[in-house]
Design a protein around this motif. Structure first.
Motif, mmCIF file in Angstrom:
data_model
loop_
_atom_site.group_PDB
_atom_site.id
_atom_site.type_symbol
_atom_site.label_atom_id
_atom_site.label_comp_id
_atom_site.label_asym_id
_atom_site.label_seq_id
_atom_site.Cartn_x
_atom_site.Cartn_y
_atom_site.Cartn_z
ATOM 1 N N MET A 169 0.849 -1.192 0.000
ATOM 2 C CA MET A 169 0.000 0.000 0.000
ATOM 3 C C MET A 169 0.888 1.248 0.000
ATOM 4 S SD MET A 169 -1.294 0.936 3.798
ATOM 5 C CE MET A 169 -2.929 0.305 3.649
ATOM 6 N N PRO A 170 0.341 2.376 -0.456
ATOM 7 C CA PRO A 170 1.160 3.590 -0.393
ATOM 8 C C PRO A 170 1.527 3.902 1.058
ATOM 9 C CG PRO A 170 -1.064 4.055 -1.220
ATOM 10 C CD PRO A 170 -1.004 2.610 -0.920
ATOM 11 N N ILE A 171 2.034 5.080 1.292
ATOM 12 C CA ILE A 171 2.449 5.422 2.653
ATOM 13 C C ILE A 171 1.289 5.191 3.629
ATOM 14 C CG2 ILE A 171 3.268 7.323 4.095
ATOM 15 C CD1 ILE A 171 5.327 6.453 1.996
ATOM 16 N N ALA A 172 1.572 4.473 4.717
ATOM 17 C CA ALA A 172 0.515 4.092 5.669
ATOM 18 C C ALA A 172 0.145 5.265 6.582
ATOM 19 C CB ALA A 172 1.011 2.929 6.519
ATOM 20 N N GLN A 173 -1.020 5.152 7.192
ATOM 21 C CA GLN A 173 -1.453 6.090 8.229
ATOM 22 C C GLN A 173 -1.197 5.445 9.591
ATOM 23 O OE1 GLN A 173 -2.777 9.191 7.403
ATOM 24 N NE2 GLN A 173 -2.102 8.490 5.370
ATOM 25 N N LEU A 174 -1.071 6.283 10.606
ATOM 26 C CA LEU A 174 -0.779 5.778 11.941
ATOM 27 C C LEU A 174 -1.781 4.693 12.366
ATOM 28 C CD1 LEU A 174 0.888 6.019 14.553
ATOM 29 C CD2 LEU A 174 -0.615 7.906 15.233
ATOM 30 N N GLN A 175 -3.077 4.949 12.063
ATOM 31 C CA GLN A 175 -4.095 3.987 12.519
ATOM 32 C C GLN A 175 -4.007 2.632 11.802
ATOM 33 O OE1 GLN A 175 -4.710 6.988 11.254
ATOM 34 N NE2 GLN A 175 -6.301 6.961 9.671
ATOM 35 N N ASP A 176 -3.306 2.587 10.629
ATOM 36 C CA ASP A 176 -3.130 1.296 9.937
ATOM 37 C C ASP A 176 -2.128 0.418 10.665
ATOM 38 O OD1 ASP A 176 -4.612 2.400 7.854
ATOM 39 O OD2 ASP A 176 -2.806 3.134 6.825
ATOM 40 N N VAL A 177 -1.394 1.027 11.577
ATOM 41 C CA VAL A 177 -0.173 0.407 12.061
ATOM 42 C C VAL A 177 -0.185 0.150 13.557
ATOM 43 C CG1 VAL A 177 2.237 1.039 12.469
ATOM 44 C CG2 VAL A 177 1.247 1.369 10.191
ATOM 45 N N THR A 178 -0.580 1.176 14.305
ATOM 46 C CA THR A 178 -0.332 1.136 15.747
ATOM 47 C C THR A 178 -1.039 -0.042 16.439
ATOM 48 O OG1 THR A 178 -0.472 2.364 17.804
ATOM 49 C CG2 THR A 178 -2.122 2.895 16.169
ATOM 50 N N GLY A 179 -0.286 -0.675 17.322
ATOM 51 C CA GLY A 179 -0.803 -1.814 18.076
ATOM 52 C C GLY A 179 -0.797 -3.113 17.295
ATOM 53 N N ARG A 180 -0.463 -3.043 16.006
ATOM 54 C CA ARG A 180 -0.559 -4.258 15.174
ATOM 55 C C ARG A 180 0.723 -5.083 15.226
ATOM 56 N NH1 ARG A 180 -2.226 -3.328 9.189
ATOM 57 N NH2 ARG A 180 -1.600 -5.504 9.165
ATOM 58 N N CYS A 217 15.509 -1.802 0.769
ATOM 59 C CA CYS A 217 15.923 -2.966 -0.017
ATOM 60 C C CYS A 217 15.434 -4.246 0.660
ATOM 61 C CB CYS A 217 17.450 -2.952 -0.166
ATOM 62 S SG CYS A 217 18.150 -4.453 -0.840
ATOM 63 N N ILE A 218 15.674 -4.342 1.975
ATOM 64 C CA ILE A 218 15.284 -5.552 2.711
ATOM 65 C C ILE A 218 13.759 -5.725 2.695
ATOM 66 C CG2 ILE A 218 15.217 -6.585 5.033
ATOM 67 C CD1 ILE A 218 17.946 -5.098 5.501
ATOM 68 N N ALA A 219 13.051 -4.615 2.958
ATOM 69 C CA ALA A 219 11.582 -4.706 3.005
ATOM 70 C C ALA A 219 11.028 -5.141 1.656
ATOM 71 C CB ALA A 219 10.996 -3.355 3.421
ATOM 72 N N ALA A 220 11.592 -4.598 0.584
ATOM 73 C CA ALA A 220 11.102 -4.959 -0.754
ATOM 74 C C ALA A 220 11.355 -6.436 -1.034
ATOM 75 C CB ALA A 220 11.780 -4.095 -1.814
ATOM 76 N N ARG A 221 12.526 -6.917 -0.660
ATOM 77 C CA ARG A 221 12.842 -8.323 -0.935
ATOM 78 C C ARG A 221 11.965 -9.252 -0.090
ATOM 79 N NH1 ARG A 221 14.566 -7.881 -5.822
ATOM 80 N NH2 ARG A 221 16.621 -6.932 -6.054
ATOM 81 N N LEU A 222 11.753 -8.907 1.179
ATOM 82 C CA LEU A 222 10.951 -9.795 2.033
ATOM 83 C C LEU A 222 9.499 -9.858 1.570
ATOM 84 C CD1 LEU A 222 12.287 -8.951 5.635
ATOM 85 C CD2 LEU A 222 12.894 -10.887 4.174
ATOM 86 N N THR A 223 8.982 -8.731 1.071
ATOM 87 C CA THR A 223 7.560 -8.703 0.676
ATOM 88 C C THR A 223 7.340 -9.276 -0.728
ATOM 89 O OG1 THR A 223 7.860 -6.396 0.013
ATOM 90 C CG2 THR A 223 6.881 -6.790 2.181
ATOM 91 N N GLU A 224 8.402 -9.807 -1.348
ATOM 92 C CA GLU A 224 8.178 -10.542 -2.605
ATOM 93 C C GLU A 224 7.256 -11.732 -2.335
ATOM 94 O OE1 GLU A 224 12.210 -11.372 -3.696
ATOM 95 O OE2 GLU A 224 12.452 -9.460 -4.742
ATOM 96 N N ASP A 225 7.295 -12.238 -1.107
ATOM 97 C CA ASP A 225 6.359 -13.292 -0.696
ATOM 98 C C ASP A 225 5.113 -12.588 -0.145
ATOM 99 O OD1 ASP A 225 4.868 -15.169 0.642
ATOM 100 O OD2 ASP A 225 6.600 -16.163 1.566
ATOM 101 N N PRO A 226 3.973 -12.722 -0.821
ATOM 102 C CA PRO A 226 2.777 -11.968 -0.388
ATOM 103 C C PRO A 226 2.287 -12.353 1.003
ATOM 104 C CG PRO A 226 2.249 -13.476 -2.199
ATOM 105 C CD PRO A 226 3.731 -13.534 -2.014
ATOM 106 N N ASN A 227 2.774 -13.482 1.505
ATOM 107 C CA ASN A 227 2.336 -13.896 2.852
ATOM 108 C C ASN A 227 3.180 -13.294 3.960
ATOM 109 O OD1 ASN A 227 0.287 -15.598 1.882
ATOM 110 N ND2 ASN A 227 1.898 -17.036 1.246
ATOM 111 N N VAL A 228 4.219 -12.582 3.576
ATOM 112 C CA VAL A 228 5.107 -11.989 4.582
ATOM 113 C C VAL A 228 4.765 -10.507 4.726
ATOM 114 C CG1 VAL A 228 7.500 -11.358 5.063
ATOM 115 C CG2 VAL A 228 6.970 -13.637 4.185
ATOM 116 N N HIS A 229 4.384 -10.105 5.928
ATOM 117 C CA HIS A 229 3.967 -8.716 6.165
ATOM 118 C C HIS A 229 5.073 -7.925 6.835
ATOM 119 C CE1 HIS A 229 0.190 -10.596 5.211
ATOM 120 N NE2 HIS A 229 -0.257 -9.383 4.920
ATOM 121 N N VAL A 230 5.417 -6.812 6.207
ATOM 122 C CA VAL A 230 6.550 -6.017 6.694
ATOM 123 C C VAL A 230 6.100 -4.579 6.944
ATOM 124 C CG1 VAL A 230 8.853 -5.131 6.126
ATOM 125 C CG2 VAL A 230 8.206 -7.437 5.407
ATOM 126 N N LEU A 231 6.536 -4.037 8.058
ATOM 127 C CA LEU A 231 6.331 -2.616 8.347
ATOM 128 C C LEU A 231 7.687 -1.927 8.404
ATOM 129 C CD1 LEU A 231 4.675 -0.116 9.335
ATOM 130 C CD2 LEU A 231 5.111 -0.928 11.675
#
Ligand SMILES: Cc1cc2nc3c(=O)[nH]c(=O)nc-3n(C[C@H](O)[C@H](O)[C@H](O)COP(=O)(O)OP(=O)(O)OC[C@H]3O[C@@H](n4cnc5c(N)ncnc54)[C@H](O)[C@@H]3O)c2cc1C
Length: 599
Positions: free
Chosen positions: A1-12, A27-41
């Motif tokens: 998703m584009p740049i996240a909002q605080l409420q999309d993130v906090t407490g999660r 670079c790391i975040a892009a490579r890890l999210t090549e797997d759609p099941n891996v969620h990165v913040l």
């Protein structure tokens, strides 16, 4: 998703939380999210700065400095061995980190200097892997035959990545002055570098920049790793979110485990939680602070700051290694035919070129291309004398150095013997020096002298438990005599160049340091007052055996933790002869493979 909002993130909870959306972090975040099941913040302290011309436009050196939207504007402690000088240390703040404000030079170290990392106790960190990972990042766009001929470029036999997301290319405009300066260096006996980007950069060469050759705009971590993947639902980036500390607990094996990350938005604290890991990529200057604020570091120091000890790790903030440079500038004859960047000092002409840049034309399409990596032996007859003195000092004190430093010094002494290119020169078509100012209407050439193999080691340590307060940056410039002595000889070589053609016929007079600076003492004082960091500070969380002062192991895991890694410039255990961005991207790529269990 584009740049996240605080409420999309906090407490999660996210599989991985990356601290710092800079060069390696994205670079790391892009490579890890090549797997759609891996969620990165990704949590980034600065702004997004997407499509910002001040970042995208080349040849705008230092234009972002001291602007809090782009630059952390750090400053060193007064330097004891440099007449008490405090040096500004610019660093990228915002998405893309320092890759967004750097000078766009794309260079790689000598192969054996990366193999030195493996020799220091880091299996898998060698030249072969370096190139594998570097090629994964890079998409080198080769110039046309016409451009190659016009500018005397030599790319035959170059082996570069061609499928990665980061564009590297020669800038659209190359000043004809570059060939003259390169020829002068060749006439002084410096050879052409055999394989500048393939492990042997010793000699002169024209190098590429991180630039999109079609639009003449910066290619950097944001354009390469964030924007092409911003629609991935599993890749979240929160900006203007400064991480304060990692929240930890002990697991059943007694290992420290990050259970949360505390970050602050508009002065208010929030928390997120890792399901798997936290990857700290806050850069060479903030990563050590973050570990200390999380209770990982030297127990004595943490006690003084009132930070509860989580992990006794005295290597945090130690082994800090710098690169520095200084410019020697000459005024050129009024009738030289080539262009320099000097006309851009006139605001009216600069405005015209800003317009031209929109169509990928004009002087803002220039870049730094003229490189020369050499050992001191190629620059000065005093090399052996200087090296002998340093060698004798180290051998005499062998039993006094900490084990880790001794292992590094042994390799550094070997590098002197094997004539590794600890010195560097870059030709710059314009004025880039101090303290004497340029004159209106004149053209200049500057030769930058750069130091890549300092023996001095510095420290970066928190001054308080307040994450908003910068740590103390103390590089210990010139604590070891060899560093200043080498620098002085390199400057003397540069100053001597106008005796050699074709440079001789172009130059009217030296402007900096200027005729009043003559003796070694005067040159040394001029260096101390006017040099700059090359912005490559490394080593504050070195990848070394723990008994050698290491902070992370070869899998980049912080010693004594189960799920905390560091993956940015701060893990570099021993500095090398190159600018650092290519290496940091390679660290990011290798880190991602390690985390995926593929390395
Ligand atoms: C002015 C300048 C010129 C340079 N020129 C060149 C060049 O021409 N060629 C070259 O090869 N290299 C160059 N470099 C060096 C190169 O760009 C860096 O070595 C590299 O980008 C560092 O990458 P990094 O991932 O370690 O850190 P960075 O890219 O700096 O990323 C760190 C990120 O972490 C963020 N951050 C820090 N603290 C926190 C926190 N507490 N919470 C959340 N986020 C945080 C920062 O804002 C930043 O975005 C230059 C650097 C600078 C600054």
């Amino acid at each position: 998703m584009p740049i996240a909002q605080l409420q999309d993130v906090t407490g999660r909870t996210f599989d991985y939380i990356v601290v710092g959306g800079g060069t390696s972090g994205l670079c790391i975040a892009a490579r890890l999210t090549e797997d759609p099941n891996v969620h990165v913040l990704v949590l980034e302290a600065g702004k997004a700065n997407i499509n910002d011309p001040l970042l995208l436009r080349p040849a705008s050196y230092a234009a972002q400095f001291d602007n809090p939207d782009y630059d952390w504007s750090f400053k060193t402690a007064p330097q004891k061995y440099a007449n008490g000088t405090e040096y500004p240390w610019a660093r990228g703040k915002g998405l893309g980190g320092s890759s967004g404000i750097n000078f766009m030079c794309w260079t790689k170290p000598p192969a054996d200097e990366i193999d030195d990392w493996a020799r220091l106790g880091n299996p898998g960190w060698n030249w072969e892997n370096y190139q594998k990972y570097s090629h994964r990042t890079e998409k080198c766009v080769y110039p046309s035959e016409e451009v190659i001929t016009k500018h005397g470029l030599k790319v035959e036999g170059w082996r570069n990545g061609t499928d990665g997301p980061l564009l590297t290319a020669f800038p659209a405009k190359i000043s004809a002055a570059e060939l003259d300066v390169q020829q002068t260096l060749i006439n002084r006996g410096i050879p052409l570098a055999p394989k500048p980007l393939d492990g042997d950069c010793r000699g002169v060469f024209f190098g590429t920049n991180t630039v999109d050759p079609k639009t003449s705009t910066r290619s950097y971590a944001t354009t390469a790793f964030f924007l092409p993947n911003k629609d991935r639902k599993n890749f979240l980036v929160l900006v203007e979110a400064r991480v304060n500390r990692l929240v930890t607990e002990k697991d059943k094996d007694g290992l420290v485990t990050a259970s949360g990350v505390e970050f602050s938005v508009n002065g208010q604290n929030y928390y997120v939680h890792p399901k798997k890991e936290v990857i700290v990529a806050a850069g060479g200057l903030k990563t050590p602070q973050l570990l200390e604020l999380s209770g990982m570091g030297n127990p004595k120091l943490l006690k003084q700051l009132g930070i509860p000890l989580v992990l006794d790790l005295p290597g945090v903030g130690e082994n800090v290694q710098e690169h520095c440079f200084i410019g020697t500038t000459w005024e050129l004859r009024d009738d030289v035919s080539f262009e320099t960047l000097d006309v851009l000092r006139d605001p009216k002409i600069a405005a015209e070129h800003l317009e031209l840049h929109k169509a990928a034309q004009g002087l803002f399409t220039m870049g730094m291309v003229g490189f020369c990596f050499v050992p001191l032996q190629m620059l000065s007859k005093r090399a052996e004398e200087i090296h002998k003195k340093a060698r004798e000092k180290i051998l005499k004190n062998e039993d006094k150095y900490p084990l880790g430093l001794l292992a590094q010094y042994r390799i550094q002494l070997e590098r002197l013997e094997r004539q590794s290119p600890g010195c560097e020169m870059i030709h710059f078509p314009g004025f880039l020096s101090r303290p004497n100012p340029p004159k209106e209407g004149k053209k200049y050439i500057t030769m930058l002298s750069l130091m890549n193999h300092f023996f001095s080691r510095g420290t970066i340590h928190s001054k308080s438990r307040d994450p908003a307060e910068d740590p103390e940056f103390d590089p210990h410039y010139f604590e070891e005599d060899i560093d200043l002595e080498t620098f002085i000889e390199a400057v003397k070589f540069a100053r001597d160049l106008p005796k050699t053609e074709p440079f001789k016929s172009l130059v009217v007079q030296e402007v900096n340091p200027g005729p009043e600076v003559q003796t070694d003492k005067q040159i040394g004082d001029w260096i101390k007052a006017n040099m700059s960091t090359t912005y490559h500070t490394a080593g504050a969380c070195s990848m070394l055996p723990k008994v050698h002062g290491g902070v992370v192991d070869p899998k980049l895991k912080v010693y004594g933790t189960s799920n905390i890694r560091v993956a940015d410039i701060s893990v570099i255990p021993l500095h090398f002869a190159s600018h650092t961005q290519a290496t940091v991207y390679a660290i990011g790529e290798q880190a991602a493979d390690i985390i995926k269990g593929r390395a």
